[in-house]
Scaffold this active site. Structure first.
Site, PDB file in Angstrom:
ATOM      1  N   LYS A   1     109.054  35.892  36.925  1.00 30.37           N
ATOM      2  CA  LYS A   1     109.821  35.326  38.045  1.00 30.37           C
ATOM      3  C   LYS A   1     108.866  34.678  39.055  1.00 30.37           C
ATOM      4  O   LYS A   1     109.160  33.622  39.623  1.00 30.37           O
ATOM      5  CB  LYS A   1     110.663  36.407  38.737  1.00 30.37           C
ATOM      6  CG  LYS A   1     111.835  36.943  37.938  1.00 30.37           C
ATOM      7  CD  LYS A   1     112.906  35.908  37.608  1.00 30.37           C
ATOM      8  CE  LYS A   1     113.692  35.443  38.805  1.00 30.37           C
ATOM      9  NZ  LYS A   1     114.820  34.550  38.407  1.00 30.37           N
TER      10      LYS A   1
ATOM     11  N   THR B   1     113.684  37.077  43.104  1.00 29.37           N
ATOM     12  CA  THR B   1     113.722  38.508  43.380  1.00 29.37           C
ATOM     13  C   THR B   1     112.633  38.940  44.349  1.00 29.37           C
ATOM     14  O   THR B   1     111.577  38.296  44.432  1.00 29.37           O
ATOM     15  CB  THR B   1     113.548  39.265  42.039  1.00 29.37           C
ATOM     16  OG1 THR B   1     113.310  40.639  42.294  1.00 29.37           O
ATOM     17  CG2 THR B   1     112.350  38.741  41.249  1.00 29.37           C
ATOM     18  N   ASP B   2     112.877  40.064  45.028  1.00 30.85           N
ATOM     19  CA  ASP B   2     111.834  40.626  45.901  1.00 30.85           C
ATOM     20  C   ASP B   2     110.689  41.228  45.090  1.00 30.85           C
ATOM     21  O   ASP B   2     109.621  41.523  45.642  1.00 30.85           O
ATOM     22  CB  ASP B   2     112.433  41.668  46.852  1.00 30.85           C
ATOM     23  CG  ASP B   2     113.102  42.848  46.146  1.00 30.85           C
ATOM     24  OD1 ASP B   2     113.159  42.857  44.898  1.00 30.85           O
ATOM     25  OD2 ASP B   2     113.580  43.761  46.848  1.00 30.85           O
ATOM     26  N   GLU B   3     110.906  41.443  43.778  1.00 28.09           N
ATOM     27  CA  GLU B   3     109.860  42.108  42.977  1.00 28.09           C
ATOM     28  C   GLU B   3     108.587  41.283  42.872  1.00 28.09           C
ATOM     29  O   GLU B   3     107.537  41.803  42.518  1.00 28.09           O
ATOM     30  CB  GLU B   3     110.387  42.423  41.570  1.00 28.09           C
ATOM     31  CG  GLU B   3     111.600  43.325  41.615  1.00 28.09           C
ATOM     32  CD  GLU B   3     111.827  44.122  40.337  1.00 28.09           C
ATOM     33  OE1 GLU B   3     110.949  44.156  39.476  1.00 28.09           O
ATOM     34  OE2 GLU B   3     112.905  44.722  40.235  1.00 28.09           O
TER      35      GLU B   3
ATOM     36  N   TYR C   1     108.417  41.197  33.898  1.00 29.51           N
ATOM     37  CA  TYR C   1     109.588  40.543  34.509  1.00 29.51           C
ATOM     38  C   TYR C   1     109.195  39.870  35.819  1.00 29.51           C
ATOM     39  O   TYR C   1     109.425  38.670  36.019  1.00 29.51           O
ATOM     40  CB  TYR C   1     110.711  41.567  34.745  1.00 29.51           C
ATOM     41  CG  TYR C   1     111.760  41.069  35.729  1.00 29.51           C
ATOM     42  CD1 TYR C   1     112.592  40.001  35.408  1.00 29.51           C
ATOM     43  CD2 TYR C   1     111.897  41.654  37.001  1.00 29.51           C
ATOM     44  CE1 TYR C   1     113.537  39.522  36.318  1.00 29.51           C
ATOM     45  CE2 TYR C   1     112.830  41.182  37.908  1.00 29.51           C
ATOM     46  CZ  TYR C   1     113.644  40.120  37.563  1.00 29.51           C
ATOM     47  OH  TYR C   1     114.566  39.646  38.465  1.00 29.51           O
TER      48      TYR C   1
END
Ligand code: NAD
Ligand code: DAU
Length: 361
Positions: free
Chosen positions: A171, A141-143, A167
């Site tokens: 990741k 993810t970009d997060e 989260y």
């Protein structure tokens, strides 16, 4: 994008293939590579749903295995028995708000589970004689890059990691492991970091399906904080074609950012959804649906803005997104209108309890 390679058929293991993006990817792969053998491994958590796989179950080249990515004996057996050459790893706990309520499962699945899968794949790949065509695609993810200010440039593959939620931290941990397995052991891992997806089979807890369903039910539309947070939206079909491209053409050890060039403020997105629902949905209980918009307490640590610079995947692998936000939202809304039998049962007791914890009354 389809049939990017003419090379012999593959045996692909898709973890998390009963979830939102995983199931879209399973359909994408089966449609484009019908002679490949597709094995789905999924623990069927609250977010996993075998119905997402439609009529694939029962077909000769398809197999569903209910199981956990943290179950090492199961993974060891599966890789060998199915002669897997490609792993597409989607399985994860994926919802930020749930990670704030209870991070444990995120560490177990996203960090320890990914570690277990990588470790099993490393030994298997080694025992097979380190074949050059094997791939381990780690879907991320970009997060992991953290939050952008309004004028910051978009995330590139070299933006330093700065995850802000349990989260995204979990990741990030799994991304670091996937990277380390290439650098240390030459395991052919590839990492993708993608922006916010939307489309069919999206679990009701996420912004777009939550808003569509609440509009249909005439319930308040909870917008966190001031609604000015920005996300970069990508139609799930575009994500699937990007992942296909990365499996076929990507280079082991590399990272590819995937995004839609569609930065939208949350309040603008919700307003757009309301207008489209007014147009497309018959007999809405409250119309115009905009009346339902309600600003609520902000998500703790809420990232302000995400934006992806997808230049690398475009220039090196030739992938670009095809869908506009309006076109993608129209298709998505129509899918939720046509598939009420899919989402109604997901508004279960467990979901109501979760909803109560996040939104109160
Ligand atoms: P999802 O929550 O809809 O689906 C996750 C799936 O993984 C479910 O089917 C669930 O049953 C399964 N699963 C969970 N824990 C498992 C375990 N321990 N063992 C086996 N299966 C397990 O998630 P999603 O939105 O489809 O996201 C898929 C992947 O893509 C995730 O890795 C996520 O981080 C990443 N991603 C998501 C987005 C997005 O916008 N949704 C964007 C970028 C990246
Ligand atoms: O950026 C990629 C990520 O996108 C993925 O890695 C995650 O798995 C996926 O869940 C998604 O994370 P977000 O937190 O951005 O998505 P979500 O749909 O939860 O929220 C989108 C935006 O809308 C975010 O700014 C929070 C806001 N929001 C969300 C909900 C559920 C609201 O304002 N109200 C809500 O009720």
């Amino acid at each position: 994008m389809s049939n990017l390679s003419t090379k012999q058929s593959q045996n692909i293991l898709i973890t998390g293939g009963a979830g939102f993006i995983g199931s879209n990817f399973v359909h994408h792969w089966c449609n484009n590579y019908s002679s490949d053998r597709v094995i789905v491994l999924d623990a069927l958590t609250y977010a996993g749903n075998r119905q997402n796989l439609g009529n694939l179950e029962g077909q000769e080249n398809f197999k569903f295995v209910e199981g956990n990515i943290g179950d090492r004996p199961l993974i060891d057996k599966l890789l060998k028995a199915e002669n897997i050459d490609t792993v597409a790893h989607f399985a994860a706990e994926s919802h930020v708000d749930r990670s704030i309520l209870g991070p444990d499962a995120f560490i177990q699945t996203n960090v320890i589970g990914t570690f277990t899968l990588l470790e099993s794949f490393r030994h298997y790949w080694h025992d097979q004689g380190k074949p050059e065509n094997y791939r381990f695609l780690h879907v991320s993810t970009d997060e992991v890059y953290g939050s952008l200010e309004p004028d910051d440039p978009a995330f590139t593959e070299t933006t330093p990691y700065a995850p802000n939620s349990p989260y995204s931290a979990s990741k990030a941990g799994s991304d670091h492991l996937a990277r380390a397995y290439y650098h240390t052991y030459n395991v052919p891992t590839i990492i993708t970091n993608c922006s916010n997806n939307y489309g069919p089979y999206h679990f009701p807890e996420k912004l777009i399906p939550l808003m569509c369903i609440n509009i249909l039910l005439g319930k308040p539309l909870p917008v966190y904080g001031d609604g000015q947070n920005i996300r970069d939206w990508l139609y799930v079909g575009d994500h699937c074609s990007a992942l296909e491209t990365v499996i076929k053409r990507g280079k082991p050890g590399e990272t590819y950012n995937i995004g839609g060039n569609n930065e939208v403020k949350n309040i603008d997105l919700v307003t757009m959804l309301c207008d489209l629902m007014d147009e497309l949905a018959p007999n809405l209980p409250i119309k115009p649906a905009k009346q339902l918009i309600t600003f609520v307490k902000d998500r703790p640590g809420h990232d302000r803005r995400y934006a992806i610079d997808a230049t690398k995947i475009k220039t090196e692998l030739g992938w670009t997104p095809q869908e506009t936000v309006e076109g993608g939202l129209r298709k998505t809304i129509q899918w939720y209108l046509d598939n009420q039998d899919w989402w109604q049962p997901l508004l279960s007791q467990e979901y109501q309890e979760y909803y109560q914890k996040v939104y109160g009354n």
